[in-house]
Design an enzyme around this catalytic site. Structure first.
Site, PDB file in Angstrom:
ATOM      1  N   LYS A  35      -1.194  -3.388  17.667  1.00 42.49           N
ATOM      2  CA  LYS A  35      -1.218  -2.433  16.553  1.00 42.49           C
ATOM      3  C   LYS A  35      -2.643  -1.958  16.282  1.00 42.49           C
ATOM      4  O   LYS A  35      -2.897  -0.768  16.092  1.00 42.49           O
ATOM      5  CB  LYS A  35      -0.624  -3.099  15.302  1.00 42.49           C
ATOM      6  CG  LYS A  35      -0.392  -2.126  14.178  1.00 42.49           C
ATOM      7  CD  LYS A  35      -0.018  -2.818  12.885  1.00 42.49           C
ATOM      8  CE  LYS A  35       1.441  -3.165  12.805  1.00 42.49           C
ATOM      9  NZ  LYS A  35       1.789  -3.798  11.532  1.00 42.49           N
ATOM     10  N   THR A  86       6.451  -9.419   2.789  1.00 47.39           N
ATOM     11  CA  THR A  86       7.097 -10.546   2.085  1.00 47.39           C
ATOM     12  C   THR A  86       8.600 -10.350   2.219  1.00 47.39           C
ATOM     13  O   THR A  86       9.288 -10.084   1.236  1.00 47.39           O
ATOM     14  CB  THR A  86       6.698 -10.579   0.598  1.00 47.39           C
ATOM     15  OG1 THR A  86       6.983  -9.287   0.008  1.00 47.39           O
ATOM     16  CG2 THR A  86       5.246 -10.900   0.408  1.00 47.39           C
ATOM     17  N   LEU A 154       4.553   3.163  -3.867  1.00 47.03           N
ATOM     18  CA  LEU A 154       4.669   4.236  -2.872  1.00 47.03           C
ATOM     19  C   LEU A 154       6.081   4.363  -2.360  1.00 47.03           C
ATOM     20  O   LEU A 154       6.743   3.357  -2.125  1.00 47.03           O
ATOM     21  CB  LEU A 154       3.784   3.922  -1.655  1.00 47.03           C
ATOM     22  CG  LEU A 154       2.369   3.435  -1.903  1.00 47.03           C
ATOM     23  CD1 LEU A 154       1.723   3.059  -0.576  1.00 47.03           C
ATOM     24  CD2 LEU A 154       1.593   4.527  -2.591  1.00 47.03           C
ATOM     25  N   GLU A 156       8.286   5.679   0.857  1.00 40.82           N
ATOM     26  CA  GLU A 156       8.154   6.119   2.239  1.00 40.82           C
ATOM     27  C   GLU A 156       8.460   7.610   2.282  1.00 40.82           C
ATOM     28  O   GLU A 156       9.348   8.093   1.592  1.00 40.82           O
ATOM     29  CB  GLU A 156       9.118   5.350   3.145  1.00 40.82           C
ATOM     30  CG  GLU A 156       8.715   3.905   3.259  1.00 40.82           C
ATOM     31  CD  GLU A 156       9.495   3.135   4.306  1.00 40.82           C
ATOM     32  OE1 GLU A 156      10.092   3.764   5.193  1.00 40.82           O
ATOM     33  OE2 GLU A 156       9.496   1.901   4.212  1.00 40.82           O
ATOM     34  N   GLY A 261      19.086   1.940   0.545  1.00 41.22           N
ATOM     35  CA  GLY A 261      18.644   1.074   1.635  1.00 41.22           C
ATOM     36  C   GLY A 261      17.131   0.959   1.608  1.00 41.22           C
ATOM     37  O   GLY A 261      16.514   1.128   0.561  1.00 41.22           O
ATOM     38  N   CYS A 264      12.722  -2.062   0.487  1.00 40.75           N
ATOM     39  CA  CYS A 264      12.298  -2.492  -0.846  1.00 40.75           C
ATOM     40  C   CYS A 264      13.452  -2.783  -1.801  1.00 40.75           C
ATOM     41  O   CYS A 264      13.594  -3.907  -2.270  1.00 40.75           O
ATOM     42  CB  CYS A 264      11.387  -1.438  -1.449  1.00 40.75           C
ATOM     43  SG  CYS A 264      10.016  -1.056  -0.364  1.00 40.75           S
ATOM     44  N   LYS A 267      15.815  -5.773  -0.931  1.00 40.13           N
ATOM     45  CA  LYS A 267      15.062  -7.039  -0.938  1.00 40.13           C
ATOM     46  C   LYS A 267      14.596  -7.393  -2.352  1.00 40.13           C
ATOM     47  O   LYS A 267      14.720  -8.546  -2.785  1.00 40.13           O
ATOM     48  CB  LYS A 267      13.866  -6.877   0.007  1.00 40.13           C
ATOM     49  CG  LYS A 267      12.764  -7.892  -0.141  1.00 40.13           C
ATOM     50  CD  LYS A 267      11.689  -7.683   0.897  1.00 40.13           C
ATOM     51  CE  LYS A 267      10.641  -6.641   0.545  1.00 40.13           C
ATOM     52  NZ  LYS A 267       9.669  -7.016  -0.484  1.00 40.13           N
ATOM     53  N   LYS A 325      16.407   7.026   4.576  1.00 41.94           N
ATOM     54  CA  LYS A 325      16.094   8.228   3.810  1.00 41.94           C
ATOM     55  C   LYS A 325      15.330   9.161   4.744  1.00 41.94           C
ATOM     56  O   LYS A 325      14.902   8.727   5.824  1.00 41.94           O
ATOM     57  CB  LYS A 325      15.260   7.886   2.564  1.00 41.94           C
ATOM     58  CG  LYS A 325      13.896   7.288   2.898  1.00 41.94           C
ATOM     59  CD  LYS A 325      13.153   6.879   1.678  1.00 41.94           C
ATOM     60  CE  LYS A 325      12.289   7.982   1.149  1.00 41.94           C
ATOM     61  NZ  LYS A 325      11.383   7.544   0.079  1.00 41.94           N
TER      62      LYS A 325
END
Ligand code: UGA
Length: 440
Positions: A35, A86, A154, A156, A261, A264, A267, A325
């Site tokens: 990465k 996390t 934030l 996405e 979905g 975030c 979870k 999304k």
């Protein structure tokens, strides 16, 4: 000022790039060598509009760099942002998995040289900041430091806008010295009169979960209203508009769909449920929202099958949109992951197109015929299903669709068409919460 950001994932990368845009020197650290190499070449590991250009310009200006060497980056920094994942672990009873965060805290502790503010950007359960503080202090009694909670809000697909023009910045700390460092870091936003809310650590941690949970709740509410509207023959969009005009309610996050979905909401709602249970305060509304959303995603395949006359066995279904999304390549917890396998199990062959999500989708759902564009996807299909509201699906040529589809059936789970337009073109149109399940 100089900061280090630990974790060049979605949040770390966007935050690092935006801080460098504010004129701060930023070093992003990630243990994934591939990465880091990719980022050093100017390539992005995730799709986010505007991110590549922002990284490029700030890297060229010498304000943004990428490394695997945590030690050097932390030693030089006035503030260290921890932005590692996390994830929610099923084998951890729905609790957030904090092992990467604690590992990062231990590594940061070893590298500290002088007073440093350690900022937790990752979404973490209430009490985690204090734990991180004790992990670091256990290793380094010799160094003064403060641990701060600074959650991100934030989205996405619009993350850069959300970072540079946020509704608010939340900073959780008891230390005035740390507050001053945070004020300096967010000086650009402060000058634009962005509300900066200072709280203690725990409150800040809870604000993040409460915000995501409340938004999930709004979505679950409007989805339930949509079901009711379908039954009584009214239009949920009018209901959403009517209630949204009340400024206490607002219009945002009142779009019904196949269920929320992403990495975030699913979870974070679950993690909050578990935190609350641990404290003996079951959050009954939130528990219901979590269950409703899970079952909603599963129910959606049934709607598609019903729209196809009760069976999809031996039929070909064209699916537009796979990501959770638009404007992202993220497939995590996407409704498509429940819907498509259920259609396949019911005997359908699935053809699909998504502008950015197909590389990820291929890894999880190899048994789909992936197509190069929307129209190719429709060829010979017995129904067209819209799962994600990418802009390019909003004004498809209905005449061309008529020629390509074998059966004129459209199931729009995002309500991106005016039912009368689609029905006047001869399609049987099924959408969410609007009475339209008939051919005109
Ligand atoms: C969400 C929050 O919106 C951000 O503020 C937060 O920072 C982020 O989580 C996070 O914790 O990192 P994100 O997951 O990127 O952002 O996406 P959203 O735009 O919130 O959408 C989440 C899901 O809800 C999507 O599946 C979307 O389709 C669905 N949704 C959203 C609806 O079904 N209806 C709506 O009206 C809005």
């Amino acid at each position: 000022m100089r900061i280090a950001v630990i974790g060049a994932g979605y949040v770390g990368l966007v935050s690092g790039a935006c801080f460098s845009e504010f004129g701060i020197d930023v070093v992003c650290v990630d243990r994934d060598e591939n990465k880091v190499a990719l980022l050093q070449r100017g390539q992005m590991p995730v799709y986010e509009p505007g991110l590549a250009a922002l990284v490029k310009s700030n890297a060229e200006a010498g304000r943004l760099s990428f490394t695997t060497a945590l030690h050097g980056a932390v030693a030089e920094a006035e503030a260290v942002f921890i932005a590692v994942g996390t994830p929610c672990r099923c084998d951890n009873n729905g609790h957030a998995d904090l092992s990467d965060l604690f590992e990062a805290a231990r590594e940061v502790a070893e590298a500290l040289r002088g007073y440093t503010v350690v900022v937790i950007k990752s979404t973490v359960p209430v009490g985690t900041g204090r734990k991180v503080e004790s992990i670091i202090r256990a290793t380094r009694q010799d160094i003064p430091l403060d641990v701060v909670s600074n959650p991100e809000f934030l989205r996405e697909g619009s993350a850069i806008h959300d970072f540079v023009r946020p509704d608010r910045v939340v900073v959780g700390t008891d230390s005035e010295r740390a507050r001053e460092v945070m004020r300096q870091l967010y000086r650009m936003l402060y000058l634009r009169e962005t509300p900066i809310l200072f709280t203690n650590l725990e409150t800040s941690e809870l604000i993040k979960y409460a915000a995501n949970t409340f938004l999930s709740l709004k979505i679950a509410f409007i989805n339930e209203m949509a079901d009711l509207c379908e039954r009584i023959g009214t239009d949920v969009c009018d209901v959403a508009h009517g209630i949204g005009l009340d400024s206490r309610i607002g219009h945002k996050f009142l779009h019904p769909g196949p269920g929320y979905g992403g990495s975030c909401f699913p979870k974070d709602t679950l993690a909050l449920v578990h935190t609350a249970r641990d404290h003996g305060v079951p959050l009954r509304i939130v528990e219901t929202v979590v269950d409703m959303n899970k079952s909603r995603k599963k129910e959606m395949a049934g709607r598609i099958i019903a729209a196809c006359g009760g069976s999809v066995s031996g039929k070909t279904i064209a699916v537009l949109g796979l990501t959770f999304k638009p404007n992202t390549d993220d497939m995590r917890e996407s409704p498509s992951l429940d819907i498509i396998p259920a259609l396949q199990k019911a005997g359908a062959a699935v053809r699909a197109f998504d502008p950015e999500g197909m590389n990820e989708a291929r890894k999880i759902m190899p048994d789909i015929l992936y197509c190069p564009n929307a129209y190719e996807t429709m060829k010979g299909a017995e129904a067209l299903v819209i799962l994600t509201e990418w802009n390019e699906f909003r004004s498809l040529d209905l005449g061309r669709m008529r020629r390509l589809l074998k059966e004129l059936i459209v199931v729009d789970l995002r309500n991106i068409y005016d039912p009368s337009d689609v029905m006047q073109a001869g399609f049987q149109y099924t959408c969410i919460g609007r009475s339209s399940n008939k051919t005109l």
